[in-house]
Design an enzyme around this catalytic site. Sequence first.
Site, PDB file in Angstrom:
ATOM      1  N   GLU A 159      28.273 -14.324 -12.888  1.00 17.70           N
ATOM      2  CA  GLU A 159      27.254 -14.051 -11.587  1.00 17.70           C
ATOM      3  C   GLU A 159      26.799 -15.541 -11.463  1.00 17.70           C
ATOM      4  O   GLU A 159      25.318 -15.538 -11.566  1.00 17.70           O
ATOM      5  CB  GLU A 159      26.036 -13.076 -12.408  1.00 17.70           C
ATOM      6  CG  GLU A 159      26.641 -11.921 -12.574  1.00 17.70           C
ATOM      7  CD  GLU A 159      25.528 -10.770 -12.912  1.00 17.70           C
ATOM      8  OE1 GLU A 159      24.117 -11.185 -13.201  1.00 17.70           O
ATOM      9  OE2 GLU A 159      25.832  -9.557 -13.107  1.00 17.70           O
ATOM     10  N   GLU A 334      31.214  -5.202 -14.742  1.00 14.67           N
ATOM     11  CA  GLU A 334      29.920  -4.686 -15.245  1.00 14.67           C
ATOM     12  C   GLU A 334      29.317  -3.513 -14.409  1.00 14.67           C
ATOM     13  O   GLU A 334      29.706  -3.664 -13.169  1.00 14.67           O
ATOM     14  CB  GLU A 334      28.953  -5.430 -15.418  1.00 14.67           C
ATOM     15  CG  GLU A 334      28.679  -6.724 -16.647  1.00 14.67           C
ATOM     16  CD  GLU A 334      27.565  -7.664 -16.557  1.00 14.67           C
ATOM     17  OE1 GLU A 334      26.505  -7.435 -16.129  1.00 14.67           O
ATOM     18  OE2 GLU A 334      28.006  -8.920 -16.747  1.00 14.67           O
TER      19      GLU A 334
HETATM   20  C1  BGC Z   1      24.329  -9.783 -16.717  1.00  9.12           C
HETATM   21  C2  BGC Z   1      23.973  -9.107 -17.956  1.00  9.12           C
HETATM   22  C3  BGC Z   1      22.787  -8.282 -18.022  1.00  9.12           C
HETATM   23  C4  BGC Z   1      23.026  -7.064 -17.098  1.00  9.12           C
HETATM   24  C5  BGC Z   1      21.816  -6.122 -17.040  1.00  9.12           C
HETATM   25  C6  BGC Z   1      23.935  -8.686 -15.480  1.00  9.12           C
HETATM   26  O1  BGC Z   1      23.327  -9.278 -14.504  1.00  9.12           O
HETATM   27  O2  BGC Z   1      25.601 -10.065 -16.452  1.00  9.12           O
HETATM   28  O3  BGC Z   1      24.027 -10.166 -18.751  1.00  9.12           O
HETATM   29  O4  BGC Z   1      22.311  -7.849 -19.301  1.00  9.12           O
HETATM   30  O5  BGC Z   1      23.074  -7.391 -15.926  1.00  9.12           O
HETATM   31  O6  BGC Z   1      20.863  -6.739 -16.614  1.00  9.12           O
END
Ligand code: BGC
Length: 428
Positions: A159, A334
Amino acid sequence: MIRYAFPDGFFWGTAVSSHQVEGNNTNNDWWEFESQGKVKNKEISGNACDHWNKYEEDFQIIKEMKNNAFRFSIEWSRIEPSLGIFDGSSIEHYKKMLSSLRNREIEPFVTLHHFTNPIWVAREGGWLNEKTVDYFLKYVEKVVKEYKDLVRYWITINEPNAYAFASYLMGMFPPQEKSLLKMITVLNNMVKAHAKAYEIIHEIIPDAMVSIAYNVMIFDPINPSSFFDKKIQNFLDRLYNLIFLETILTGKFSAPFKKENIPYAKNTIDYLGINYYTRLHVGFDIKTFPFFVKLYVPENAEKSDFGWEIYPEGFYKVVKRFWEMVKKPIIITENGISDAKDEKRPKYLLSHLIELHRAIQEGVKVLGYLHWSLMDNFEWAEGFSQRFGLIEVDFKTQERRWRNSGKIYKNISENNGISDELIEKYLK
Ligand code: BGC
């Protein structure tokens, strides 16, 4: 019966990052930030999930979850504790972790930078300093040479857009800057770091699959018929969702304050890693200086513990939109929800996967889905208060307990799809 079947060979996995789970990463800028009491409730990452010592146990859980993939990051500050000095025992440690995953037939997805910097890098000006690009590349070269036989899927930077935003524009993450110019400078340096890292990785591993993990937000205008709200929407969409990605597709960096041709950045991804969580409603507000931007989540929206709107349809929109732009396979690096009681996560998980399935049906090539997160962990400025895990962690005893969602995810991975039973139970 399986109602939503996913493509053969689909990757089902979870994601974590070094600082959030390993514990005792004392040599990076986050540890320093925490030690100054800057995290919510003055928490510090401390032992985090003690994953550094408990990784075998955690990988066993992944195996029991029937996953075939796992995303984690390598901690630069462990590998290179000071400039040019590489730590053999940390290098060996990650090698053991990688072999342990391979022995369990779990495909590793390795991130090289996930928000944290060694203290020595931060001292030299961090990502505002052009020299950090070269520092990063030396570290990348070292790591990739060490692990070339164990890793095919690489994520250079997690990110870059969210990092530049939170650390240099919003002042939420170290070094807590609030400057659009600095944010743009950091994005620019990170694009160069990514593009050159792409080249280095391919020199060492010709058939490597390299990307970034790109956080994508849906921005909708608070008032769709307001000219100013739509202006703000476009501004944020460009700043957050487009500048970095456009550069690695076209070789042209085009941002406020800075335009630059970076020809070697063109076509420097083999797939696109997408991190999707939520949507923000945005608008013009004369009172918010200096950018006149209002960020808003409607009162009546369904939300996570974090207050983030739950918006599954946005997942479909994002995947379709970026597929059209990139025309390369997509891996969801993610997606997840903060939900300590695990009341909303089952529905979140299923509804998001159904939207992803819809995109796949319409021809989008998606290779895998990595849920954030395997287990509760250190959620940056929020400390341990936000719980994203399929597995609950008791931070006093380091006990791991399966949440219901963990079992649901196991069922999905095992079936390579979503069954009628799950839909009956959680979506009706
Ligand atoms: C990040 C993670 C974070 C998750 C939840 C993402 O932006 O890569 O490190 O824990 O979001 O906030």
